[in-house]
Design an enzyme around this catalytic site. Structure first.
Site, PDB file in Angstrom:
ATOM      1  N   ASP A  88      47.304  11.040 -21.814  1.00  0.00           N
ATOM      2  CA  ASP A  88      47.940  12.010 -22.719  1.00  0.00           C
ATOM      3  C   ASP A  88      49.126  12.743 -21.614  1.00  0.00           C
ATOM      4  O   ASP A  88      49.367  12.360 -20.485  1.00  0.00           O
ATOM      5  CB  ASP A  88      46.999  13.241 -22.795  1.00  0.00           C
ATOM      6  CG  ASP A  88      47.612  14.294 -23.593  1.00  0.00           C
ATOM      7  OD1 ASP A  88      48.408  14.037 -24.365  1.00  0.00           O
ATOM      8  OD2 ASP A  88      47.336  15.586 -23.202  1.00  0.00           O
ATOM      9  N   ASP A  90      51.268  16.230 -22.433  1.00  0.00           N
ATOM     10  CA  ASP A  90      51.185  17.654 -21.943  1.00  0.00           C
ATOM     11  C   ASP A  90      49.818  18.162 -21.355  1.00  0.00           C
ATOM     12  O   ASP A  90      48.848  18.053 -21.938  1.00  0.00           O
ATOM     13  CB  ASP A  90      51.361  18.404 -23.345  1.00  0.00           C
ATOM     14  CG  ASP A  90      52.751  18.302 -23.901  1.00  0.00           C
ATOM     15  OD1 ASP A  90      53.943  18.392 -22.941  1.00  0.00           O
ATOM     16  OD2 ASP A  90      52.849  17.645 -24.944  1.00  0.00           O
ATOM     17  N   SER A 176      51.333  10.517 -26.331  1.00  0.00           N
ATOM     18  CA  SER A 176      51.175  11.674 -26.601  1.00  0.00           C
ATOM     19  C   SER A 176      51.540  12.152 -28.062  1.00  0.00           C
ATOM     20  O   SER A 176      52.346  11.445 -28.836  1.00  0.00           O
ATOM     21  CB  SER A 176      52.404  12.518 -26.011  1.00  0.00           C
ATOM     22  OG  SER A 176      52.737  13.680 -26.087  1.00  0.00           O
ATOM     23  N   GLY A 177      50.745  13.227 -28.686  1.00  0.00           N
ATOM     24  CA  GLY A 177      51.292  13.873 -29.826  1.00  0.00           C
ATOM     25  C   GLY A 177      52.322  14.534 -29.761  1.00  0.00           C
ATOM     26  O   GLY A 177      52.918  15.456 -30.829  1.00  0.00           O
ATOM     27  N   LYS A 221      46.093   7.755 -31.544  1.00  0.00           N
ATOM     28  CA  LYS A 221      45.920   7.635 -29.994  1.00  0.00           C
ATOM     29  C   LYS A 221      44.823   6.566 -29.805  1.00  0.00           C
ATOM     30  O   LYS A 221      44.845   5.605 -29.068  1.00  0.00           O
ATOM     31  CB  LYS A 221      45.589   8.985 -29.267  1.00  0.00           C
ATOM     32  CG  LYS A 221      46.562   9.851 -28.996  1.00  0.00           C
ATOM     33  CD  LYS A 221      46.295  10.988 -28.206  1.00  0.00           C
ATOM     34  CE  LYS A 221      47.711  11.770 -27.908  1.00  0.00           C
ATOM     35  NZ  LYS A 221      47.340  12.898 -26.810  1.00  0.00           N
TER      36      LYS A 221
END
Length: 297
Positions: A88, A90, A176-177, A221
């Site tokens: 990931d 953040d 990442s989202g 993801k």
């Protein structure tokens, strides 16, 4: 013949050394052998039998070692080193949230921080939360993104993790989202083989507040993880994933070793393997790498 399981203990090297008392407690809990030093004063392996009924679980081991601020990862010895790393972005490779920092710069910090908190705790659908946070950027220049990136520190040990696994043949991906504007630059800086994120629309140097294409959320993801493993020619059991939020849970559960990294409470409730005190080097020690194996450049 070596024992089938191993408990890896790691202290935060910035805050002190690994206490002998913590090692002794852990060794007793898992009925383990004498510790094998991975990094002097920082990390050890304790080889042990598999836990049986009534034996200590990763949760009870963590609770016993919490006063010492020591992370403990219990894995099988077979297949420890992974061929795929998916991380990931953040609050995982970055010590902060890009969307929250963007919001602070635009004067909507409190509003967006609350949305981020609810989304990461699983209290709001990810798609909805992302669109709400993105619209607040409308009309701001692309230079805002550059300013935020310049002030976001990388997590301790993340480059070592990526470079060491790559040096040992692993395929590495940043997923990442958040926005691919950030994943592209972070991936290049740290050496990830590939990156994926949500495409923020920018026209003539101005952010429109809209996203282009489908939203990359929790299921996407996991799907990227599956695709990468298939292309690499390995099973999911040969993968390592790491992340902190609710949208990381599917890929953390699917991987052979999914680590909740300084994660939100709801993530820690469902992901067994956790790093709560130390940095990214834990991910290497959990695979049996020694300090002398770690690539720093």
């Amino acid at each position: 013949m070596s024992l089938p399981c191993v408990l890896t203990l790691v202290a935060n090297r910035r805050h002190g050394t690994l206490p002998k008392e913590a090692i002794d407690i852990a060794r007793t809990l898992v009925k383990g052998e004498s510790p094998v030093v991975l990094s002097e004063g920082e990390a050890v392996d304790i080889f042990c039998p598999p836990p049986g009924p009534g034996d200590a679980t990763p949760a009870t081991i963590r609770a016993a070692l919490a006063p010492y601020k020591v992370d403990a990862i219990l894995t099988k010895t077979r297949g420890r080193r992974k061929a795929v790393l998916v991380s990931d972005m953040d609050s995982t490779i970055f010590d902060g949230e890009t969307l929250d920092d963007l919001a602070k710069a635009t004067g909507t910090g409190d509003y967006v921080a609350e949305i981020t908190k609810r989304a990461m705790n699983g209290e709001m659908e990810f798609d909805e939360s992302l669109r709400k946070r993105t619209i607040g950027l409308k009309g701001h220049p692309e230079s805002l993104l550059k300013d935020v990136l310049e002030h976001l520190p990388f997590t301790d040990g993340i480059k070592e993790l990526v470079q060491t696994m790559k040096a040992n043949g692993a395929r590495t991906a940043l997923i990442s989202g958040g926005f691919d504007w950030f994943t592209e630059r972070a991936a290049k800086k740290l050496g990830f083989d590939e990156h994926y994120g949500n495409q923020l629309e920018i026209k003539d140097g101005i952010i429109t507040g809209q996203l282009i294409g489908d939203i990359l959320g929790p299921d996407a993801k996991k799907e990227h993880l599956e695709t990468i493993c298939a292309e690499r020619g390995v099973k999911l059991s040969a993968s390592l994933t790491t992340g902190d939020g609710a949208n990381d849970i599917p890929m953390l559960k699917a991987a052979g070793l999914g680590i909740a990294y300084h994660a939100k409470p709801n993530v820690r409730q469902v992901i067994e393997q956790q790093v709560n005190f130390a940095g990214m080097r834990v991910h290497l020690f959990a695979q049996g790498y020694k300090a002398s194996d770690i690539v720093s450049d």
